[in-house]
Write a protein that holds these residues in place. Structure first.
Motif, PDB file in Angstrom:
ATOM      1  N   ALA A   1       0.860  -1.394  -0.069  1.00  0.00           N
ATOM      2  CA  ALA A   1      -0.105   0.112  -0.105  1.00  0.00           C
ATOM      3  C   ALA A   1       0.961   1.308  -0.054  1.00  0.00           C
ATOM      4  N   GLY A   2       0.297   2.382  -0.221  1.00  0.00           N
ATOM      5  CA  GLY A   2       0.751   3.810  -0.196  1.00  0.00           C
ATOM      6  C   GLY A   2      -0.019   4.825  -0.421  1.00  0.00           C
ATOM      7  N   ARG A   3       0.375   5.821  -0.709  1.00  0.00           N
ATOM      8  CA  ARG A   3      -0.298   7.017  -0.739  1.00  0.00           C
ATOM      9  C   ARG A   3      -1.037   7.025  -2.019  1.00  0.00           C
ATOM     10  N   LEU A   4      -2.379   7.855  -2.127  1.00  0.00           N
ATOM     11  CA  LEU A   4      -3.088   7.784  -3.299  1.00  0.00           C
ATOM     12  C   LEU A   4      -2.548   8.930  -4.177  1.00  0.00           C
ATOM     13  N   GLY A   5      -2.213   8.806  -5.527  1.00  0.00           N
ATOM     14  CA  GLY A   5      -1.825   9.847  -6.459  1.00  0.00           C
ATOM     15  C   GLY A   5      -0.928  10.633  -5.431  1.00  0.00           C
ATOM     16  N   SER A   6      -0.798  11.844  -5.533  1.00  0.00           N
ATOM     17  CA  SER A   6       0.137  13.074  -5.289  1.00  0.00           C
ATOM     18  C   SER A   6       0.295  12.771  -3.583  1.00  0.00           C
ATOM     19  N   GLY A   7      -0.813  12.343  -2.683  1.00  0.00           N
ATOM     20  CA  GLY A   7      -0.686  12.282  -1.407  1.00  0.00           C
ATOM     21  C   GLY A   7      -1.106  13.516  -0.823  1.00  0.00           C
TER      22      GLY A   7
ATOM     23  N   ALA B   1       4.884   1.293   3.916  1.00  0.00           N
ATOM     24  CA  ALA B   1       3.794   1.886   2.775  1.00  0.00           C
ATOM     25  C   ALA B   1       4.646   2.788   1.776  1.00  0.00           C
ATOM     26  N   ILE B   2       5.243   1.920   0.915  1.00  0.00           N
ATOM     27  CA  ILE B   2       6.184   2.948  -0.044  1.00  0.00           C
ATOM     28  C   ILE B   2       5.833   2.643  -1.447  1.00  0.00           C
ATOM     29  N   ILE B   3       4.637   2.022  -1.690  1.00  0.00           N
ATOM     30  CA  ILE B   3       4.261   1.799  -3.256  1.00  0.00           C
ATOM     31  C   ILE B   3       2.958   2.743  -3.597  1.00  0.00           C
TER      32      ILE B   3
END
Length: 301
Positions: A186-192, A246-248
């Motif tokens: 998991a990771g941020r969505l879009g730019s975050g 959460a790096i992806i």
């Protein structure tokens, strides 16, 4: 109080019904199927049918009915369902309330809405006096809230609950994210950089009861926590509490493929503050994201 509850089988409705019953209130649930127990009454909001006698028995009406915005991939049919399920239920309740004699009307209608009212606010913080924004959810919220007008014109106190993103491990924003986070994919969505107006489940429930009891409060109320965060900050804190990386990052294009029309809303920045609740003296149990996530991930019996 005698409370008539629409949307009692949903994510928020089931939790609110349990809380109201635990506090000693008498709950009557509106259902679209044949009733299964004495606390249920049948209605057909799509046809505008609701027995006025059912509403006349209530001291308060709480309407949380509406198809879940994140439950399915958005196509044209699901967009229509999101809109009609909200507007039809609100129109039916408000019109039925207005048609009662003054002595028989409930004292208050708490009607669900959403922070989607504001559209994309970027980094600009907004309170309840901000106008409606642009976009599909903003348009839905505009007609949804307008549908309460007959009850308001009849002299009933109407509170429009502009709810943010309640945090609960069994639903809402949090549930679909837990497995990917635990798997480390998991990771941020879009730019975050988009802002998320979260609220703990306990505070959502307590704020709703607070608004039921406060006769001086009416109109729109932002039911959100006092400290919104960006998606990137939310991602980092959730990963920290789950002890996972959460790096992806999830690119915007991938979201559009997976979510259809809902991708635009998932990437919208909505920096909303609880102006009315703060001025009214509501005291948050979980005023910051770390305490709210801890409560959501480690619920007490």
């Amino acid at each position: 109080m005698r409370i008539l509850l629409a949307g009692a089988s949903g994510f928020l409705g089931t939790r609110l019904a349990d809380r109201l019953a635990a506090d000693g209130h008498q709950i009557t649930r509106l259902v679209r199927r044949p009733p299964r127990d004495p606390q249920e009454r049948r209605w057909d909001p799509a046809a505008g049918h609701l027995d006025p006698a059912v509403v006349a028995e209530a001291d308060a009406v709480v309407n949380l009915a509406g198809a879940g915005v994140g439950d399915k991939r958005w196509d044209d049919d699901y967009r229509r369902l999101i809109r009609t399920s909200r507007v039809d239920s609100t129109t039916t309740l408000a019109a039925t309330i207005a048609g009662l004699s003054a002595a028989d009307r409930p004292r208050v209608l708490l009607n669900s809405s959403a922070v989607g009212w504001y559209g994309n606010t970027g980094d600009r913080a907004v309170e309840e006096d901000a106008p409606a924004g642009e976009g599909f959810l903003a348009d839905v919220c505009r007609v949804w809230e307008a549908a309460t007008r007959p009850a308001e014109d009849a002299g009933v106190r109407v509170v429009r609950l502009r709810t943010g993103l309640p945090l609960d491990r069994d639903g809402g924003l949090l549930k679909p994210q837990l497995l990917p986070f635990k798997l480390g994919i998991a990771g941020r969505l879009g730019s975050g950089r988009q802002w998320l107006p979260w609220i703990s489940m306990k505070d959502w429930l307590d704020a709703t009861l607070f608004l039921l009891a406060r006769d001086e409060i009416s109109g729109p109320v932002n039911v959100v926590g006092p400290n919104p965060v960006t998606n990137a900050d939310f991602t980092r804190e959730l990963a920290r509490q789950l002890h996972r990386p959460a790096i992806i990052p999830i690119p915007a294009l991938a979201l559009k493929v997976a979510l259809g029309g809902f991708a635009h809303e998932a990437l919208t920045s909505t920096r909303v503050l609880p102006g009315v609740l703060t001025k009214a003296g509501y005291r948050y149990h979980h005023p910051d994201l770390p305490t709210a996530l801890t409560a959501a991930l480690n619920p007490t019996p």
